[in-house]
Design a protein around this motif. Structure first.
Motif, PDB file in Angstrom:
ATOM      1  N   MET A   1       0.647  -1.270   0.122  1.00  0.00           N
ATOM      2  CA  MET A   1      -0.011  -0.115  -0.091  1.00  0.00           C
ATOM      3  C   MET A   1       0.814   1.239  -0.022  1.00  0.00           C
ATOM      4  SD  MET A   1      -2.816   1.454   2.756  1.00  0.00           S
ATOM      5  CE  MET A   1      -4.120   0.003   2.221  1.00  0.00           C
ATOM      6  N   PRO A   2       0.592   2.472  -1.048  1.00  0.00           N
ATOM      7  CA  PRO A   2       1.483   3.448  -0.740  1.00  0.00           C
ATOM      8  C   PRO A   2       1.261   4.139   0.364  1.00  0.00           C
ATOM      9  CG  PRO A   2       0.413   3.526  -2.905  1.00  0.00           C
ATOM     10  CD  PRO A   2      -0.524   2.330  -1.997  1.00  0.00           C
ATOM     11  N   ARG A  91      10.428  -0.187  -6.433  1.00  0.00           N
ATOM     12  CA  ARG A  91      10.372   1.039  -5.623  1.00  0.00           C
ATOM     13  C   ARG A  91       9.980   2.194  -6.155  1.00  0.00           C
ATOM     14  NH1 ARG A  91      12.397   1.364   0.073  1.00  0.00           N
ATOM     15  NH2 ARG A  91      13.358  -0.540  -0.305  1.00  0.00           N
ATOM     16  N   ALA A  92       9.205   3.140  -5.860  1.00  0.00           N
ATOM     17  CA  ALA A  92       9.096   4.182  -6.549  1.00  0.00           C
ATOM     18  C   ALA A  92       8.524   5.367  -5.543  1.00  0.00           C
ATOM     19  CB  ALA A  92       7.935   4.224  -7.828  1.00  0.00           C
ATOM     20  N   MET A 117       5.151   6.928  -1.362  1.00  0.00           N
ATOM     21  CA  MET A 117       6.123   5.881  -1.654  1.00  0.00           C
ATOM     22  C   MET A 117       5.298   4.554  -2.078  1.00  0.00           C
ATOM     23  SD  MET A 117       9.064   4.488   1.127  1.00  0.00           S
ATOM     24  CE  MET A 117       7.551   3.494   2.060  1.00  0.00           C
ATOM     25  N   MET A 118       5.931   3.860  -3.002  1.00  0.00           N
ATOM     26  CA  MET A 118       5.172   2.829  -3.398  1.00  0.00           C
ATOM     27  C   MET A 118       6.055   1.599  -3.590  1.00  0.00           C
ATOM     28  SD  MET A 118       3.182   4.601  -6.610  1.00  0.00           S
ATOM     29  CE  MET A 118       2.060   5.563  -6.402  1.00  0.00           C
ATOM     30  N   LYS A 119       5.691   0.264  -3.483  1.00  0.00           N
ATOM     31  CA  LYS A 119       6.437  -0.749  -3.688  1.00  0.00           C
ATOM     32  C   LYS A 119       5.597  -1.835  -4.258  1.00  0.00           C
ATOM     33  CE  LYS A 119       8.945  -0.427   0.779  1.00  0.00           C
ATOM     34  NZ  LYS A 119       9.421  -0.990   1.994  1.00  0.00           N
ATOM     35  N   GLY A 120       6.231  -2.952  -4.914  1.00  0.00           N
ATOM     36  CA  GLY A 120       5.568  -3.990  -5.399  1.00  0.00           C
ATOM     37  C   GLY A 120       4.594  -3.579  -6.772  1.00  0.00           C
ATOM     38  N   SER A 125       3.820  -0.144 -11.508  1.00  0.00           N
ATOM     39  CA  SER A 125       2.874   0.727 -12.460  1.00  0.00           C
ATOM     40  C   SER A 125       3.412   2.061 -12.699  1.00  0.00           C
ATOM     41  CB  SER A 125       1.463   1.067 -11.837  1.00  0.00           C
ATOM     42  OG  SER A 125       0.779   1.907 -12.523  1.00  0.00           O
ATOM     43  N   ALA A 126       4.091   2.883 -11.352  1.00  0.00           N
ATOM     44  CA  ALA A 126       4.466   3.962 -11.921  1.00  0.00           C
ATOM     45  C   ALA A 126       5.891   4.003 -12.506  1.00  0.00           C
ATOM     46  CB  ALA A 126       5.286   4.574 -10.324  1.00  0.00           C
TER      47      ALA A 126
END
Length: 330
Positions: A1-2, A91-92, A117-120, A125-126
């Motif tokens: 989850m972001p 990671r994004a 902050m995003m993972k997975g 997607s980012a």
């Protein structure tokens, strides 16, 4: 989850992205001096790809030059990019922070930015979106670097034509002609035509018929179309024939509009017809500048520009600025 992050946390997470294994895509519109070092791009240079914007004046030319040296062949330029995506496949960071000291707060102070902050899968997607922006860009060249030098620090065209700013960022204190001098990269080469209201329809129609009968440049057997043509009820100098000119037109209700026009010349005519061009014929000014007219409304600053110049039927480029300043300060 972001996860929502802000402040220096954005900088830390963006650096983590740039340390990740595999390809890294940075689709970040504006870059400030020192960003390359702050993000430690040199250590992972072979995997890093950057796409940025030089058209809007937000990227430091020194930093663009540094990026082009460190990432040869992997820096691209996108004319309307406004995204801020720092992404690897795992990671994004996606948010509002440019790659600059104010955006990433690496000098302890900066803007109040926000990011996710995003993972997975979210990071993937980012990553794909950043890669898509990168592929739409053009390889950074010396021409782009020159544009960056010319435009760095200038405000966007939309804000330029609706407000003037002094060196301290305060609005409305400058001579109104500075409104256009701030974008000499766009307007500097354009002669200016000041127009107001509507021409006498009988004079216009008579002149249209006479010129159309003798000129190859006017459409045969066609009525005058005010969306395609401007008409000035005075003869312009023949030097302006075929040149792109900026028309600042004031309607009877006080509303203003900008056109790029290309006058034609006909010996002995009462007035001058000018073909209206599309803004992209002048240059890439952004997504809102695609038609043949830019309506400004009753903006006070542009009205002051119009009043300051209305006594001139036309101007020979921007050399009028020096004369106007000398007159207003004497």
């Amino acid at each position: 989850m972001p996860k929502a992050i802000t402040g220096k946390e954005i900088s830390k997470k963006a650096c983590k992205v740039c340390e990740a294994n595999g390809e890294i895509f940075l689709a970040v519109s504006y870059w400030g001096r020192g960003a390359t070092d702050a993000l430690k791009l040199t250590s992972r240079a072979e995997q890093v790809h950057v796409v940025l914007n030089v058209a809007h004046g937000g990227t430091n030319p020194e930093e663009l030059e540094a990026l082009m040296k460190i990432l040869p062949g992997r820096v691209r330029v996108h004319p309307t990019l406004h995204s801020k995506i720092y992404a690897s496949e795992k990671r994004a960071v996606l948010g509002s922070a440019n790659a600059s000291a104010p955006g990433l707060c690496w000098n302890e102070t900066g803007h109040d930015e926000a990011a996710a902050m995003m993972k997975g899968d979210d990071a993937s997607s980012a990553f794909e979106l950043a890669k898509k922006f990168y592929r739409k860009g053009k390889s950074a060249s010396e021409e782009h670097l020159q544009m960056c030098r010319e435009r760095f620090g200038r405000r966007t065209l939309a804000s330029t034509v609706t407000c003037t700013y002094n060196a301290d960022g305060d609005a409305g204190r400058e001579n109104p002609i500075d409104t256009f001098l701030r974008r000499a990269d766009v307007f500097g080469a354009l002669p200016v035509i000041i127009s107001e209201g509507n021409a006498d329809p009988k004079v216009l129609e008579k002149d249209w018929q006479e010129q159309r009968a003798e000129s190859e440049e006017l459409p045969e057997n066609a009525t005058f179309n005010g969306l395609e043509w401007s008409y000035f009820q005075w003869p312009l100098d023949k030097r302006y024939r075929g040149k792109a000119c900026l028309e600042i037109h004031k309607e009877s209700n006080g509303h203003l509009s900008l056109h790029v026009v290309q006058p034609i010349f006909h010996e002995g005519s009462v007035g001058t017809f000018a073909r209206r061009l599309s803004w992209p014929d002048v240059g890439d000014l952004g997504q809102h500048w695609r038609a043949k007219v830019r309506n400004i409304g009753s903006d006070g600053t542009l009205n002051r520009v119009h009043r300051a110049l209305r006594k001139k039927a036309y101007l020979t480029g921007w050399d009028v600025y020096a004369k106007y300043r000398a007159k207003s300060t004497s």
